[in-house]
Design a protein around this motif. Sequence first.
Motif, PDB file in Angstrom:
ATOM      1  N   ILE A  81      -5.539   5.101  -0.203  1.00 21.68           N
ATOM      2  CA  ILE A  81      -5.038   4.444  -1.406  1.00 21.68           C
ATOM      3  C   ILE A  81      -3.529   4.295  -1.235  1.00 21.68           C
ATOM      4  O   ILE A  81      -2.819   5.291  -1.031  1.00 21.68           O
ATOM      5  CB  ILE A  81      -5.342   5.272  -2.661  1.00 21.68           C
ATOM      6  N   ALA A  82      -3.020   3.073  -1.303  1.00 23.56           N
ATOM      7  CA  ALA A  82      -1.604   2.815  -1.031  1.00 23.56           C
ATOM      8  C   ALA A  82      -0.711   3.632  -1.963  1.00 23.56           C
ATOM      9  O   ALA A  82      -0.853   3.576  -3.183  1.00 23.56           O
ATOM     10  CB  ALA A  82      -1.312   1.322  -1.178  1.00 23.56           C
ATOM     11  N   SER A  83       0.247   4.382  -1.354  1.00 21.37           N
ATOM     12  CA  SER A  83       1.081   5.304  -2.115  1.00 21.37           C
ATOM     13  C   SER A  83       2.575   5.018  -1.974  1.00 21.37           C
ATOM     14  O   SER A  83       3.296   5.010  -2.958  1.00 21.37           O
ATOM     15  CB  SER A  83       0.791   6.744  -1.675  1.00 21.37           C
ATOM     16  N   TYR A  84       3.057   4.793  -0.745  1.00 21.95           N
ATOM     17  CA  TYR A  84       4.491   4.567  -0.552  1.00 21.95           C
ATOM     18  C   TYR A  84       4.739   3.744   0.707  1.00 21.95           C
ATOM     19  O   TYR A  84       3.874   3.605   1.565  1.00 21.95           O
ATOM     20  CB  TYR A  84       5.255   5.893  -0.468  1.00 21.95           C
ATOM     21  N   TYR A  85       5.952   3.199   0.809  1.00 22.88           N
ATOM     22  CA  TYR A  85       6.352   2.385   1.952  1.00 22.88           C
ATOM     23  C   TYR A  85       7.862   2.476   2.062  1.00 22.88           C
ATOM     24  O   TYR A  85       8.543   3.048   1.201  1.00 22.88           O
ATOM     25  CB  TYR A  85       5.909   0.934   1.778  1.00 22.88           C
ATOM     26  N   SER A  86       8.413   1.911   3.119  1.00 21.34           N
ATOM     27  CA  SER A  86       9.854   2.009   3.333  1.00 21.34           C
ATOM     28  C   SER A  86      10.622   1.085   2.402  1.00 21.34           C
ATOM     29  O   SER A  86      10.126   0.029   1.996  1.00 21.34           O
ATOM     30  CB  SER A  86      10.202   1.661   4.785  1.00 21.34           C
ATOM     31  N   GLU A  87      11.820   1.506   2.048  1.00 22.43           N
ATOM     32  CA  GLU A  87      12.733   0.617   1.332  1.00 22.43           C
ATOM     33  C   GLU A  87      12.928  -0.615   2.216  1.00 22.43           C
ATOM     34  O   GLU A  87      13.327  -0.511   3.366  1.00 22.43           O
ATOM     35  CB  GLU A  87      14.070   1.317   1.116  1.00 22.43           C
TER      36      GLU A  87
END
Length: 284
Positions: free
Chosen positions: A244-250
């Motif tokens: 489940i998509a949670s975080y990614y890079s700025e």
Amino acid sequence: MRVFLAICVALTGVAVSAAPQVSTRYRSRYAKALESTHNAPKPRIDGGQEAVPHSFPYQVFVELYYSPSYGTYCGGVLISANYVLTAAHCIDSIYIAYVILGAHNLKQTENTAVLRISEEMKPHENFSVFYYPNDIALIKLSESVEFTDAIQPVALPKRSDVDNTFVDAVGTISGWGATDYVDDSMSSVLNYVNVKVITNRSCRLVFGGLVVDSMVCTSGLNHASTCLGDNGGPLVVNGVLVGIASYYSEGCGDLEAPSGFTRVTSFLDWIEKNSDVITQACEI
């Protein structure tokens, strides 16, 4: 009705090596004023392409409200006729959710699309907005949905997959989120991109100590990344929901950094306990 969206909060990963750390975008509910989607829907995966309409029938779009006039957006994934999985940070401080199923172009009226309202929203009891693990939540729909070619639940992992890291497997991420971090306009159509699952060790070189065993990461090569509005959406490998998509890079895919997901195999017991899904049946 205009919806004025809250500003997202950025957190920084904790370093575990001398490698440079990349700032993360965690509470990445879409942060831009748009018209209400359940009346006139809008919203992409960074580095992706438009999906064949209804080729991801488990994908849902979730419009979330802090109050009658303030809201935000996330993705989600249908797991039964009554329940949708999403990220826990998506429903933080939310009092009601509108769930759109069977849609492709959110700007158009589609006879395949169905709207449901949340009856209950349940984040994982160990989730905290200041702590990355356990970023998973269930939305119980106000009324069951009828399965069609455009609306189908995703398969959950087998119990025998609990120890499977899925490293090197090719998966698919999908959503209506932004395709560009700078020009963060969202796509009206569902987009997707294929990505490779990487080791958590490789992911820690970028995000540091926030990456734990109950997470799974995908490579950001070729600028393939989740972005604004994609969180809560699915990472699927061979038809099975892995993350489940949670975080990614700025910057989303600009730095070709990994994307982080909640590892579904770590939460099969929790899903079964809090929904009508019997996960043991996945062994058949």
